[in-house]
Design an enzyme around this catalytic site. Sequence first.
Site: not given
Length: 320
Positions: A91, A122, A126, A146, A178
């Site tokens: 990510r 998106a 973080d 999220t 995340h």
Amino acid sequence: MKSKSRKVAIVGSGMVGSSCAYSMVNQAICDEIMMIDRTYDRAMAQALDLSHCMDFTGTRTKVYAGTSNDCAGMDVVILTAGANPKPGQTRLDVLDDAAVITKEIVTNIMAGGFDGIFVIAANPVDIVTYMVWKISGLPRHRIIGTGTSIDSSRLKTLLSDVFSIDPRSVNGYALGEHGESQFVAWSHVTIGGKPILQIMEQHRERFSQLDLEDIARKTKDAGWEIFTRKGSTHFGIGSALAYITRSILNDEHKIIAVSAILDGEYGLSEVCAGVPAIIGRDGIKELLELNLSSEEFEKFNASCGIIRTGIESLHLEDRV
């Protein structure tokens, strides 16, 4: 009789954005949903398709297409538009592209007079959440990523299979990034209110094969397992977005592991990470500081260090 419509805009009409909208329509979470996309025809098509669900749902939700400049009256803006990693990437590898997209979108939304709550999915979520905070100028409690909400849900699902129980009877969190540096706070995982570590100690023979490190690894890799098989993950994260938004609009005060800007919590500031938070009408009511073990605290600090490095690489002072 006066009423105030609950209005949500979803920026990004791809798989995640449309899955989120579909979940909200079926749960009657809001009164209006505005679909936004770089390609207006795509947003219009998704809005039309979703509007054709209304004959089969309990409550009508008005769904229509709009633009980033039309968000002034929205209660919540959900950001799903971003850059998707390619096979072999993490990510964090899409950070530069995500930063360009995020700056354009958030700048346009704020220029249109938006004064509500941002919910961000998106990736890398973080860092993007931190960037939205800086660009928007809104207070930190109105910026919610999220974060590890979906990872915590995956953890509960994995444990529910092991213990043959409903996932909702499991309580626990994945914390931090995340991404690759996330970890499970095993000291706070409970099954029906009983600590999992205590259960394993009392029933050594029954759970002798249970490998917590393997469960944590599967939790972390679950998204990639889906992504490599079908090219996207969208139902789970779409439902997470709907869940967070419902807690906001209904002032439910649910405790959810979200990506939040830390300001002294866990001894850290100017960084954004997945931690449990109370979510209500004004956004984040309070961040819960778990009493982590020394090993868990080290993992949390290390994870936040990786997030901070990503934030610093953006040189936001030159972008904002």
